[in-house]
Design an enzyme around this catalytic site. Structure first.
Site, mmCIF file in Angstrom:
data_model
loop_
_atom_site.group_PDB
_atom_site.id
_atom_site.type_symbol
_atom_site.label_atom_id
_atom_site.label_comp_id
_atom_site.label_asym_id
_atom_site.label_seq_id
_atom_site.Cartn_x
_atom_site.Cartn_y
_atom_site.Cartn_z
ATOM 1 N N LYS A 42 -1.952 -61.759 102.954
ATOM 2 C CA LYS A 42 -3.365 -61.488 102.990
ATOM 3 C C LYS A 42 -3.773 -60.828 104.303
ATOM 4 C CE LYS A 42 -4.201 -65.912 100.679
ATOM 5 N NZ LYS A 42 -4.671 -67.290 100.949
ATOM 6 N N GLU A 98 0.694 -53.409 107.442
ATOM 7 C CA GLU A 98 0.860 -54.805 107.861
ATOM 8 C C GLU A 98 -0.077 -55.131 109.017
ATOM 9 O OE1 GLU A 98 1.683 -57.597 107.264
ATOM 10 O OE2 GLU A 98 3.693 -57.888 106.497
ATOM 11 N N ASP A 102 6.591 -59.686 113.386
ATOM 12 C CA ASP A 102 6.992 -60.783 114.263
ATOM 13 C C ASP A 102 8.528 -60.798 114.317
ATOM 14 O OD1 ASP A 102 7.362 -63.398 115.321
ATOM 15 O OD2 ASP A 102 5.441 -64.020 114.561
ATOM 16 N N VAL A 152 -1.783 -65.330 117.506
ATOM 17 C CA VAL A 152 -3.089 -64.670 117.447
ATOM 18 C C VAL A 152 -3.754 -64.849 116.084
ATOM 19 C CG1 VAL A 152 -2.756 -62.982 119.280
ATOM 20 C CG2 VAL A 152 -1.902 -62.468 116.993
ATOM 21 N N ASP A 158 -4.604 -65.443 110.410
ATOM 22 C CA ASP A 158 -5.127 -66.801 110.240
ATOM 23 C C ASP A 158 -4.316 -67.862 110.980
ATOM 24 O OD1 ASP A 158 -2.792 -66.653 108.487
ATOM 25 O OD2 ASP A 158 -3.481 -68.581 107.721
ATOM 26 N N ARG A 164 -9.684 -65.665 109.690
ATOM 27 C CA ARG A 164 -9.394 -64.298 109.237
ATOM 28 C C ARG A 164 -10.611 -63.378 109.370
ATOM 29 N NH1 ARG A 164 -4.404 -64.258 106.475
ATOM 30 N NH2 ARG A 164 -3.939 -66.091 105.234
#
Ligand code: PRP
Length: 176
Positions: A42, A98, A102, A152, A158, A164
């Site tokens: 999401k 995106e 990560d 973050v 989130d 969000r």
């Protein structure tokens, strides 16, 4: 949520400026073509919607949802598709959108999976990149901001589904 502290990392205006720059670059590189944005649910929803409104080329959008950070997925690198694309990408110029890279496991998997569907081209744009956390080699084609290894939230990102909606990006529970 009540004990969590937030420290601003990137304000809404700074993000908007960088999104506009990315849109210029992408519009120039895809000139004369139509791009299919694939928004990874999401977290990338806000970035994808801001980016697509800035693009000066024809654009389509589709959505995919994958499981990452699940109990086993992070160690195995196996990512599960929870919601697949609605339509074929064969022969299309595809740009995966995106919010953050990560470990790189999600995009490494997604890139391979989508390449097997024979797009004309496949690139990746991420708003944020945390190269310090990488576990597999992965370099996005376009990147908004490289950031240190902070957790973050905001602008789509989130913590337990909260935050969000924030216009900026914040470090959650910074040490100072
Ligand atoms: C985040 C982000 C990427 C993934 C990146 O999604 O949106 O999809 O993690 O991590 P990696 O490089 O370590 O694989 P998340 O699982 O938090 O889901 P969400 O977008 O629904 O919040």
């Amino acid at each position: 949520m009540k004990d969590e502290k937030l420290k601003l990392l990137l304000g809404g205006e700074e993000i908007a400026g960088r999104v506009a720059e990315l849109a210029e670059l992408i519009s120039a590189e895809y000139e004369g073509r139509k791009v299919l944005l694939i928004c990874v649910l999401k977290g990338a929803v806000i970035f994808a919607s801001d980016l697509m409104r800035r693009l000066k080329i024809p654009v389509e959008i589709d959505f995919i949802a994958v499981s990452s950070y699940g109990s086993d997925t992070a160690s195995s690198g196996v990512v599960r598709i929870l919601k697949d694309l609605d339509r074929s990408i064969k022969g299309k110029d595809v740009l995966i959108v995106e919010d953050i890279v990560d470990t790189g496991l999600t995009l490494n998997y997604l890139r391979k999976n989508l390449l097997s569907r024979q797009p004309r081209s496949l690139r990746v744009v991420t708003l944020l990149d945390k190269p310090a956390r990488r576990r597999v080699e992965f370099t996005p084609d376009y990147c908004g901001f490289e950031i240190p290894d902070y957790f973050v939230v905001g602008y789509g990102l989130d913590f337990n589904e909260d935050y969000r909606h924030l216009a900026g990006i914040y470090v959650l529970n910074p040490e100072c």
